[in-house]
Scaffold this motif. Structure first.
Motif, PDB file in Angstrom:
ATOM      1  N   GLY A  51      31.790  37.583  41.777  1.00 31.41           N
ATOM      2  CA  GLY A  51      33.233  37.616  41.573  1.00 31.41           C
ATOM      3  C   GLY A  51      33.876  38.268  42.775  1.00 31.41           C
ATOM      4  O   GLY A  51      33.191  38.785  43.663  1.00 31.41           O
ATOM      5  N   GLY A  52      35.187  38.276  42.792  1.00 32.17           N
ATOM      6  CA  GLY A  52      35.903  38.906  43.896  1.00 32.17           C
ATOM      7  C   GLY A  52      35.797  40.420  43.839  1.00 32.17           C
ATOM      8  O   GLY A  52      35.252  41.001  42.898  1.00 32.17           O
ATOM      9  N   LEU A  53      36.323  41.053  44.862  1.00 31.57           N
ATOM     10  CA  LEU A  53      36.389  42.511  44.917  1.00 31.57           C
ATOM     11  C   LEU A  53      37.623  42.974  44.155  1.00 31.57           C
ATOM     12  O   LEU A  53      38.666  42.329  44.196  1.00 31.57           O
ATOM     13  N   ILE A  54      37.500  44.092  43.462  1.00 27.83           N
ATOM     14  CA  ILE A  54      38.605  44.621  42.667  1.00 27.83           C
ATOM     15  C   ILE A  54      39.051  45.944  43.287  1.00 27.83           C
ATOM     16  O   ILE A  54      38.446  46.991  43.025  1.00 27.83           O
ATOM     17  N   PRO A  55      40.082  45.893  44.147  1.00 31.38           N
ATOM     18  CA  PRO A  55      40.512  47.112  44.834  1.00 31.38           C
ATOM     19  C   PRO A  55      40.865  48.260  43.899  1.00 31.38           C
ATOM     20  O   PRO A  55      40.641  49.419  44.233  1.00 31.38           O
ATOM     21  N   GLU A  56      41.378  47.947  42.723  1.00 30.92           N
ATOM     22  CA  GLU A  56      41.752  48.989  41.769  1.00 30.92           C
ATOM     23  C   GLU A  56      40.546  49.816  41.316  1.00 30.92           C
ATOM     24  O   GLU A  56      40.679  50.975  40.965  1.00 30.92           O
ATOM     25  N   TYR A  57      39.357  49.236  41.325  1.00 34.51           N
ATOM     26  CA  TYR A  57      38.152  49.915  40.851  1.00 34.51           C
ATOM     27  C   TYR A  57      37.459  50.744  41.928  1.00 34.51           C
ATOM     28  O   TYR A  57      36.688  51.642  41.604  1.00 34.51           O
TER      29      TYR A  57
END
Length: 149
Positions: A51-57
């Motif tokens: 999946g994509g990267l989740i900057p919020e995490y």
């Protein structure tokens, strides 16, 4: 070598209630390119793993730094380009070396760090015109900052 075109898609992950960032190379999502490569190479597990990267995490630092290979995320000399389909970066990342010159950005030496026997030498390398690459990153950063306010 001909240049590839890069774009960074920012899309909602409705199942997690967050936004994810996923590279698109020559119009094809990187998740699709790597799924096809792993499946065609007979790797198991393969398909729908990334999946994509989740900057919020995660504290990637500025996305410009991350996608120039200068991430604040301490994962060694390679940079995560994708995370796991579950949203967890450390679960199943796709890593690559990012080399930046005045004219080019190159993604090569791909690896799945939890399956070190896998051979990714036939995947990539991807070479991007530095100006087009930086423009795509600026567009992503502008899109993210306009929705954070």
């Amino acid at each position: 070598m001909a240049s590839n075109e890069i774009r960074f898609d920012r899309q909602p992950r409705d199942d997690l209630g967050v936004l994810e960032v996923a590279p698109r190379i020559d119009g094809i999502p990187l998740t699709e390119l790597i799924d096809r490569f792993e499946t065609d190479a007979g790797m198991q597990p393969a398909g729908d793993a990334y999946g994509g990267l989740i900057p919020e995490y995660f504290r990637f630092g500025p996305l410009e730094d991350h996608f120039h290979g200068r991430s604040t995320d301490a994962m060694g000399p390679k940079t995560p380009l994708l995370g796991c389909e579950c949203g967890e970066l450390g679960c199943w990342p796709l890593m690559a070396r990012i080399a930046v010159t005045a004219d080019l950005v190159t993604w090569d030496f791909f690896e799945q760090p939890y399956r070190t026997a896998r051979d990714y030498t036939a995947f990539g390398p991807f070479q991007f015109d530095r100006h087009q690459y930086d423009d795509a990153l600026r567009a992503l950063s502008a899109e993210i900052s306009s929705t954070d306010t």
